[in-house]
Write an enzyme that holds these catalytic residues in place. Structure first.
Site, mmCIF file in Angstrom:
data_model
loop_
_atom_site.group_PDB
_atom_site.id
_atom_site.type_symbol
_atom_site.label_atom_id
_atom_site.label_comp_id
_atom_site.label_asym_id
_atom_site.label_seq_id
_atom_site.Cartn_x
_atom_site.Cartn_y
_atom_site.Cartn_z
ATOM 1 C CG ASP A 1 5.873 -6.822 12.401
ATOM 2 O OD1 ASP A 1 4.801 -6.771 11.755
ATOM 3 O OD2 ASP A 1 5.925 -6.754 13.642
ATOM 4 C CG ASP B 1 -8.195 -7.899 13.473
ATOM 5 O OD1 ASP B 1 -9.088 -7.187 13.991
ATOM 6 O OD2 ASP B 1 -6.991 -7.763 13.742
ATOM 7 C CG ASP C 1 -2.378 -0.208 0.803
ATOM 8 O OD1 ASP C 1 -2.608 -0.576 -0.365
ATOM 9 O OD2 ASP C 1 -3.275 -0.006 1.644
ATOM 10 C CG ASP D 1 0.396 -7.737 10.699
ATOM 11 O OD1 ASP D 1 -0.463 -7.751 9.790
ATOM 12 O OD2 ASP D 1 0.153 -7.390 11.870
#
Lengths: 767, 756
Positions: B240, B335, B172, B238
């Protein structure tokens, strides 16, 4: 006749002493008894007999003041009144400025200097009889006390004078006036202010049968209610024809044996020999009349009659309910008496149902006070004797009051309940003002079953104080309005019986029904003494209830229906089946306390108990005593002119209560009941066995029999009551229920596991 | 009679007993009897705890404590709220609401954790042809390419048939909108990022996806990717969150076994401390803050089929997502909202408690707060807009579980109230709690102890006592305004990306410390007022003592909070985690393999320990080969390393710090698999950290650490103040000196008559 101050009215009297404004509306019982004694005793009665407490009266501060209430009956004339005053003043007083004034109804009768050189005062003071009026008179002691010619502290501790209430006496010589009574005069003729009252003779033409017993009971109650707090001894005698018929309305009645005022009770036919023919002819229904006593115009005789027993009862009811000075006629034919259906527990000044009550509904009127040490503002109210107060129940006061401006920040209104400090209202609005609905809560448990007294005691202080401060008290104002509310929470009627104390407080459980329809009076003997005892007792119960119990059933046999029962009789005549379950059996068995005061000696409570006591605020510690049963002695010991009162579950009537009053002879029973209704005995009835001896001024009591529950209580409250007594049981029940719930839930969870996660393999690590 | 045969009877029995117990809860009992009862209950709880058979009596234990709590609640409601004035009443009601919140959360917590479900992985079918295809999504916004490369590589390392696995980098940060923005420098940066990431994805065999506009943040990013991919399942990590190689092996089987399974969630496992752990130096000693949720609560939720999606480290079924229009975007916790929507449609979820990703937590307190405020706002949004108690399609347990999960986030209000309530009395003189000392002992203390015992029993291994209070306190001043913002306008909050991978070069005081100073001063002032009240209002001494104790507890928490707000420096970008791997080190120009043990390990280097005498006295080169068995790949990896430092340990052994060098894509795969690919390593680490120390020890520990680091914090303030003074004094002193010197020179010049 000597009469002691009714102790139960002591707080009331105390309020009177401090509150002259209350005198007009709320006379004290003790005051009424004193003049009779004063008149009877050559030297008069000690002032202590007028007071709720023993000990000297202390007039404190620059303006010390105490007041007495002196009742004078309308049918008496005072011929001589003298006060012997014995007092001691502080040696620090300044003779030039200090004095003690005695005032009667606001007029100063005498002034006495208070000198430090002669601190002992003895003075005989003749009270001007012209100042004494029928009703309640106020005798005041007013001291002006100073210690310096300069500005001074008006609250200095050395400003005092003490009146010795033991050596100070009051003497009143009175005489009855001749009367020509009407029914409207009954309120004056049977009044608590009279000191020739306290006794009434009820004359019946023959041994009274149950219907006449009931009518006599109602008459006794009516007379007792007029005397309000003054004990009334009712004596029954059989009518005797006069040897020679005289004049008047009852010429045929021999009045020589009658002492004091009398009531002639019976149906028209039975009374006809005693009545003048024209009087008898005027009986056309229930008939109530009052006439001067033949041969003694200072006394009266009331005729309660009718053509039938029902009409006699109606006439008795009319006598009992009549309270206003009306009608101004000597005779009255009564068609019917229609009394309203009153709720259970109803009584004057009693709050029994949950809800808010205005102070005015309880007899309180708006009152204002001024100054630093003001009088208490008193609210009297009464709770049902079986009020069950959970710990978290509170009576709430919503006070409407006004306070002055510029008062010291520490001005307060202390609130005392039955003499014990409970709450305080700070008056800290410097600019003064009107406060509405100021809420104060008092635990319901702190109230007593029965009568309670709430005293609002303002303590108003000026902003500046001290010796040379510009001291003015005009701004120290406080008014309590009668629009204030008292709110009773939801309460339950539940208690443990037997309990003669509750019986003494309000006639509980016999007077729960306001018309007495759950009460039966069972006389074990037909003699006049037993009848006298029963009527005297009923008069007392009516006084406690403050209304007549007109549907009480009387009889010489065991009550047929299911009623609480009062059984009176000579011990040897008491029916055996009625004594089943009695704690004492006169002539066969009695009990002795194994330990005085029921205290079990314990050793040093130890550190833990001591700490616990401190933590719990001393609520309950290991020092708590356990009850020890009495020593039971079987033997042929009888009652020697003693009155035995015992209460237990009626063996013949389900869940009803039976209270037995007995003595070894009928006359001893009659005298014992007459003694019993005196406050010093009545107010000390306790336990389930009380014994009154003629040579003792105290009541011996015990709690020896089995206790049983009385009243209805919700399930929650019942559980709360039991579990409060037995917390371990509560714990056990809870644990069992929780374990059960845990098991069931565990099963359901397993079931859910099987259904929702049937094929799920789980790790074996412990959860 | 078997229960399974007549469940309705069992339900009826349970309801009857519950009704009876509720009656017992409400009976009016004398305070002293209540005290005796409550003490006996507490003794029972302690005995059960001491006996160590709690699993068997688990329900009874919780119910007994719950009974004490309900008893307290009844008494608190009916007996302790009185009118003493408007201000008093408002304060009293606020405190009551805060307590009510705490009680509801505690009771719901007991329900949720009534029977945690600890699943084992479901094995995949033997025939891999039956395995579903999987798309791995790695959404990114502004994370660094270095960070992304590790995750991307790890995703490519996943053990799964290559023809059934596609890895997508969802960028993004390189959207057309970003590349065309007016700020030229930012537009260039976005273009460069896109090129870098495209090349990186290609290098690792992954696919780069970006979109036109940055709409609906992360949810929009994933939904855009759903349109251009077609795998049966979607695994989301994600940027990380580095997955272990067995992630899909362990999770995909659930989908094969249950066609209605829409989600398999796994724990988020972090290899760096959160700022509070870091600043209080508790990382590694104490269970991480998120452990309570991932080690206990999610298992509890799973039992009731209410385990929810946590945004990453999860696999979802594409068809289910498509049925509800993709990841939901109504709230900023997309979520949980997505899971709620799918649970309401009757789909199932599973939670597998095996840590299979290694992630990074925010490094700074402000980053931490940003993350938590977003969670709080998002969950409150769900609470308001899709209240689980009202949403159609959920079972009753699911409603309660989701209600618990969303309602919990109102803790900011409760925590602030608990902080201010004693001050309201001590300083403000407000009457907020009408009770006597004895009543307090009989009702309040047993309730508090009971709740603590249950909490310690349920969560003691993964959350030490009072740590929750500390974390909640630290968040409360920021989450409360956030929640109020949501209450005013539920659609107002926007998605803020949690900053990760920050490096802190020096110690400093967090810029968010301001409100805590104010409250700290008030709490200190509270002690002065308490002394004054104790001396001047004898009738209220009991109340003063109770409030004082409460204030002490608040001070203890605030001390710890201040300690946590003193940010410690954090130089290492890639944290090293403990390891225990045998290896061989071959030094250049030496030739002999040296046996060593890998002591800790990260994606960039490791620490090796060589036994005494193994290391040659004269090292010929700083370069070396490291041969190590790579458990994730089940083979030996040979890595080039550069020795950075050498240290002799007390026992004579030598510790070498080495960095991995010349890491090409193939070698990077080896390094990432070695450092991040072994889930058993994370499991053992997590297990080692989970230990229970007890309530008292936890309080003492927290008190000590709080005092210690609050002292450091205050010293830093003093140092800063002195530094400020010193600098200013020096500055102005120099100016004054210069001025005096000039005046002196002018004076001398004037006296000497020299020309100016």
């Amino acid at each position: 006749m000597m009469r002691a101050l009714p102790r139960r009215l002591a707080p009331f009297l105390f309020a009177l002493l401090c509150g002259p404004l209350a005198l007009a509306t709320e006379p004290a019982a003790g005051d009424a008894s004193a003049p009779k004694a004063a008149a009877a005793a050559p030297g008069g009665l000690p002032l202590s007999s007028f007071l709720p407490t023993q000990g000297p009266l202390r007039l404190q501060g620059a303006e010390g003041r105490v007041e007495f209430s002196l009742p004078i009956s309308a049918r008496e004339s005072v011929q001589y009144a003298q006060l012997r005053l014995v007092a001691t003043n502080s040696v620090s007083l300044l003779a030039e400025r200090s004095q003690l004034a005695v005032q009667l109804n606001g007029s100063t009768v005498v002034q006495l200097p208070l000198s430090p050189r002669q601190p002992e005062i003895v003075a005989d003071i003749r009270l001007p009889v012209a100042l004494l009026k029928p009703g309640y008179n106020t005798l005041s002691f007013v001291a002006a006390q100073h210690y310096t010619m300069q500005c001074e502290d008006p609250a200095a501790p050395e400003l005092w004078t003490e009146i010795d209430t033991t050596r100070s006496t009051l003497r009143l010589d009175t005489a009855l006036k001749p009367i020509n009574p009407t029914l409207a005069d009954l309120a004056d003729l049977l009044a608590p202010t009279q000191w020739s009252g306290g006794a009434l003779t009820v004359v019946t033409p023959g041994q009274p049968q149950p219907a006449l017993l009931a009518a006599g009971g109602i008459v006794a109650q009516g007379a007792a209610l007029r005397l309000r707090y003054l004990p009334l001894t009712v004596r029954h005698t059989l009518a005797k024809p006069a040897a020679t018929r005289g004049g008047g309305a009852v010429p045929g009645l021999d009045t020589r044996g009658l002492r004091g005022d009398a009531v002639l009770l019976g149906n028209a036919t039975a009374l006809r020999p005693y009545l003048a023919p024209e009087t008898a002819a005027r009986i056309k229904g229930a008939f109530l009349a009052i006439y001067p006593m033949p041969n003694d115009a200072r006394r009266f005789v009331v005729v309660v009659s009718g053509r039938t027993d029902e009409e006699v009862a109606t006439a008795a009811s009319a006598f009992a309910w009549q309270s206003t000075p009306f009608p101004r006629q000597a005779e009255m034919n009564i068609g019917a008496v229609r009394a309203p259906e009153l709720p259970d527990y109803a009584a004057g000044g009693r709050i029994a149902r949950p809800g808010s009550y205005r102070f005015s509904d309880l007899g309180f009127t708006t009152r204002s006070v001024e100054g630093t040490r003001t009088d208490a503002l008193t609210l009297n109210m009464s709770l049902p004797a079986d009020t069950y107060a959970p710990e978290d129940a509170y009576i709430e006061l919503a006070l409407d009051f006004a306070q002055g401006a510029g008062m010291g920040g520490n001005s307060v209104v202390n609130i005392f309940l039955n003499g014990h400090f409970q709450q305080v209202v700070p008056l800290d609005e410097g600019r003064g003002g009107l406060m509405q609905r100021y809420r104060v809560r008092i635990p319901l448990r702190d109230f007593r079953p029965g009568a309670n007294t709430l005293n609002f005691v303002p303590r108003l202080t000026p902003t500046s104080a001290g010796a040379c401060a510009n001291y003015q008290t005009g701004n120290l104002q406080f008014t309590l309005f009668d629009s204030s509310l008292i709110t009773l929470p939801q309460v339950f009627h539940f208690t443990l019986l037997p309990d003669l104390q509750r019986f003494a407080l309000s006639g509980f459980p016999y007077t729960v029904r306001s018309n007495g329809e759950h009460l039966a009076v069972w006389l074990a003997g037909h003699d006049s003494d037993t009848v006298s005892a029963a009527w005297t007792l009923m008069g007392k119960l009516a006084q406690r209830k403050s209304m007549p119990l007109t549907r009480v059933r009387y009889g010489y046999e065991r009550p047929a229906d299911d009623r609480h029962t009062l059984l009176l009789g000579v011990s040897s005549q008491l029916p055996k089946d009625a004594l089943k379950g009695a704690p004492w059996l006169p002539g066969q068995r009695f009990t002795q306390l194994a330990l005085s005061n029921q205290a079990v000696p314990v050793s040093d409570p130890g550190w833990w108990s001591g700490t616990w006591s401190w933590l719990s605020g001393g609520l309950r510690t290991s020092l708590d005593t356990s009850k020890v049963g009495p020593v039971v002695i079987d033997g042929d010991a009888g009652l020697d002119s003693q009155l035995l009162a015992m209460q237990y579950r009626a063996p013949f009537a389900g869940k009803r209560t039976l209270t037995v009053f007995t003595s070894d002879s009928a006359s001893a029973l009659r005298d014992g009941i007459a003694r019993l209704i005196e406050p010093r005995y009545w107010d000390n009835l306790q336990g389930d066995v009380s014994l009154i001896s003629p040579d003792r001024t105290t009541v011996s009591w015990q709690q020896v029999g089995a206790r049983y529950e009385y009243g209805g209580i919700g399930l929650r409250e019942r559980l709360g009551f039991y579990f409060s007594q037995h917390p371990w049981l509560w714990f056990a029940v809870t644990v069992v229920l929780l374990a059960l719930l845990a098991m069931v839930v565990a099963g359901l969870v397993r079931l859910f596991r099987v259904r929702a996660h049937r094929n799920v393999a789980e790790q074996q690590e412990p959860r | 009679m078997r229960l399974s045969a007549r469940p309705s009877l069992a339900v009826l029995a349970a309801l009857t007993v519950t009704a009876t117990l509720l009656l017992l809860v409400s009976i009016p009992i004398d305070t002293l009897s209540q005290l005796v009862f409550a003490c006996t209950c507490l003794v029972t709880l302690f005995v059960l705890r001491k006996l160590g058979h709690l699993p068997r009596s688990r329900l009874f234990f919780m119910m007994l404590a719950a009974f004490l709590t309900l008893r307290y609640l009844y008494w608190r409601t009916t007996s302790t709220i009185e009118y003493h004035g408007v201000a008093d009443l408002i304060a009293a009601l606020l405190l009551y609401c805060a307590e009510l919140y705490g009680i509801v959360v505690a009771l719901l917590g007991m329900f949720v954790n009534v029977r945690p479900l600890r699943r084992q992985p479901v094995p995949l079918p033997a025939d891999s042809a039956a395995w579903p295809t999987v798309d791995v999504f790695i959404p990114t916004y502004n994370e660094s390419p270095d960070l992304l490369e590790i995750t991307l590589r790890a995703a490519r390392n996943l053990r799964y048939p290559q023809d059934k696995l596609r890895v997508y980098l969802l960028d993004d940060g390189g959207t057309a909108q970003k590349r065309a923005q007016n700020d030229t420098l930012k537009a260039i940066a976005a273009n460069v990022r896109r090129m870098q990431l495209t090349e990186m994805a290609k290098r690792h065999g992954a696919h780069y996806i970006s979109r036109e506009r940055n709409e609906h943040a992360k949810a929009g990013n994933i939904n855009a990717a759903l349109k251009v991919s077609r795998g049966d399942l979607v695994a989301i990590f994600d940027a990380d969150h580095v997955p272990t190689v067995d992630f899909l092996e362990q999770t995909v089987g659930f989908f094969v076994a249950d066609p209605k399974m829409f989600l398999v969630q796994t724990p988020h496992f972090f290899i760096n401390p959160d700022p509070i752990e870091k600043n209080l130096q508790m990382f590694g000693e104490m269970p991480s803050e998120n452990e309570m949720f991932y080690s206990v609560i999610q298992h509890g939720l799973d039992f009731w089929n209410a385990a929810f999606f946590c945004g990453s480290a999860a696999v979802l079924r594409r068809s289910c997502l498509e049925e509800v229009g993709g990841i939901q975007g109504g709230s900023i916790t997309e979520d949980a909202e997505t899971a709620l929507a799918l649970h309401a449609r009757g789909y199932n979820s599973a939670y597998l408690g095996v840590p299979m990703i290694s992630g990074l937590q925010p490094e700074t307190f402000s980053g931490f707060v940003t993350q938590r405020v977003r969670w709080a706002q998002g969950m409150v949004q769900i609470f308001l807009m899709q209240n689980p108690l009202l949403l159609k399609g959920l079972t009753l347990p699911q409603r309660l579980c989701y209600f618990s999960s969303t309602f919990f986030w109102f803790f900011g209000f409760a925590r602030v109230m608990f902080l201010l309530a004693p001050l309201a009395y001590l300083i403000g003189g407000l009457h907020i709690y009408d009770a006597t000392f004895t009543e307090f002992l009989a009702y309040t203390v047993p309730h508090v102890i009971g709740v603590m015992l249950v909490s310690d029993y349920l969560f003691g291994k993964v959350r030490w006592a009072f740590v929750s209070e500390l974390y909640e306190l630290l968040q409360s001043f920021f989450s409360l305004p956030g929640i109020i913002q949501v209450l005013k306008n539920p659609r107002a909050p926007t998605f803020n990306v949690t900053p990760k991978g920050e490096q802190l070069d020096e110690d400093f005081i967090s810029r968010l410390a301001g409100p805590f100073y104010l409250v700290y001063l008030l709490v200190l002032a509270g002690f002065g007022f308490a002394a004054w009240r104790y001396a001047t209002v004898p009738l209220e001494r009991g109340v003063v003592l109770i409030t004082l104790a409460w204030n002490c507890f608040n001070l203890l928490l605030l001390n710890a909070a201040l300690g946590a707000l003193f940010e410690r420096r954090q130089r290492r970008g890639t944290p090293r985690m403990p390891a225990d791997l045998p290896a061989e080190l071959v030094l250049y120009q030496h030739g002999e393999p040296l046996h060593c043990q890998i002591d800790d390990l990260s994606g960039t280097g490791a620490r090796l320990v060589l036994t005494p005498g193994v290391m040659p006295r004269v090292r010929t080169s700083a370069k070396a080969f490291l041969a190590v068995h790579n458990p994730a790949l089940s083979r030996f990896s040979h890595l080039r390393v550069q020795i950075q430092n050498e240290r002799r340990l007390d026992d004579g052994s030598v510790a070498l710090g080495v960095a991995f060098t010349e890491v090409q894509p193939e070698l990077l795969a080896e390094v990432v698999a070695l450092a991040h690919g072994d889930s058993s390593r994370w499991q053992s680490y997590r297990r080692a950290r989970a230990r229970q120390i007890g309530i008292g020890a936890s309080l003492v520990r927290l008190g000590w650490l709080g005092a210690r680091y609050a002292f450091d914090h205050s010293r830093a303030i003093v140092d800063a103040a002195l530094g400020y003074l010193r600098d200013n004094l020096l500055h102005y002193g120099r100016l004054l000196g210069r001025h005096l010197r000039r005046q002196g020179v002018e004076l001398i010049t004037w006296i000497s008559g020299a020309p100016r």
